[in-house]
Write an enzyme that holds these catalytic residues in place. Structure first.
Site, PDB file in Angstrom:
ATOM      1  N   SER A  10       0.858  -1.188   0.000  1.00  0.00           N
ATOM      2  CA  SER A  10       0.000   0.000   0.000  1.00  0.00           C
ATOM      3  C   SER A  10       0.891   1.233   0.000  1.00  0.00           C
ATOM      4  CB  SER A  10      -0.897   0.028   1.239  1.00  0.00           C
ATOM      5  OG  SER A  10      -1.542   1.285   1.382  1.00  0.00           O
ATOM      6  N   TYR A  52      -2.551  -0.686  10.043  1.00  0.00           N
ATOM      7  CA  TYR A  52      -2.487  -1.013   8.618  1.00  0.00           C
ATOM      8  C   TYR A  52      -1.149  -0.584   8.035  1.00  0.00           C
ATOM      9  CZ  TYR A  52      -3.800  -1.275   3.693  1.00  0.00           C
ATOM     10  OH  TYR A  52      -3.848  -1.592   2.350  1.00  0.00           O
TER      11      TYR A  52
END
Length: 248
Positions: A143, A157
């Site tokens: 990501s 995350y």
């Protein structure tokens, strides 16, 4: 079906029933790969994708595997090897995104995020590498939030995706002698059912971009397919960011 670069290569895409994972499975199949996908709860979508690929002239297989269960991850790899004899391409795509303020994070939150986003990648990579011939490909979906965190509430995350960067670079060294490449792709905002481009939180994401548009999942899949193909045989231990310039 446009069979070309990946003809008869055996690919496993974790979390391949929907979103970016499904787009990757379609693209690899369109280039000639035999594609296995894992899924957690989305059996109907997994079965529909397999049928779609086969109707287009490809070969596909769906395997149920809970990515929080290390034994299930290993069993999925074993199932592919037992059926096809090897794995040429592993795409570690399965993951979860949960936004929680650091003051609210629990041990269970940490365990769930790390189990799915990190431990499953480690276990799948370890298992697949044992059955991967020289010249194989391992690609993880990270990501752009591993590189820059513009919003609050995503510490776990970001931590989990950042961990994959160091893992990618280290495994590239481990497997380099076999000419197995290991890379990570960092998508930014991508139009999926989890983060639609017309959703309530889309405009703040676009405001960060140099090119103010969400990725299409097929664009991420195209980058993964290039890394899986022959032109990327000298590319390893590297991060690729596809986020419309969000992190520029």
């Amino acid at each position: 079906m446009d069979v070309s670069n990946l003809k008869d290569r055996i690919a496993l895409v974790t979390g391949g029933a929907r979103g970016i994972g499904a787009a990757i499975a379609r693209r690899l199949a369109s280039e000639g790969a035999i594609v296995a996908i894992t899924y957690g709860q989305s059996q109907a979508k997994a079965d529909a994708l397999v049928a779609e690929i086969e109707q287009a002239g490809g070969k596909a297989l769906a395997i149920r595997a809970d990515n929080r269960d290390g034994e299930a991850v290993g069993a999925a790899v074993k199932a592919v090897v037992e059926r096809y004899g090897r794995i040429d391409i592993l795409v570690n795509n399965a993951g979860i995104y949960e936004a929680t303020a650091i003051t609210e994070v629990t041990a269970d939150d940490f365990d769930r995020t790390v189990d799915i986003n990190v431990k499953a990648v480690v276990l799948a990579t370890s298992a697949a590498a044992r059955h991967m011939p020289d010249g194989g490909r391992i690609i993880s979906v990270g990501s752009n939030l591993a590189q820059r965190v513009p919003f609050p509430g995503i510490s776990l995350y970001a931590l989990s995706k950042s961990a994959l960067v160091g893992f990618t670079k280290a495994v590239a060294r481990d497997l380099g002698p076999k000419s197995i490449t290991v890379n990570i792709v960092h998508p930014g905002s991508t139009n999926t059912d989890m983060n639609p481009q017309d959703g309530a939180h889309a405009d703040p994401q676009r405001d960060l971009m140099a090119i103010p548009r969400f990725n299409d999942a097929s664009e991420v899949a195209g980058l993964v397919a290039w890394l899986a193909g022959p032109d990327a045989r000298g590319v390893t231990g590297t991060e690729f960011t596809i986020d419309g310039g969000t992190n520029a």
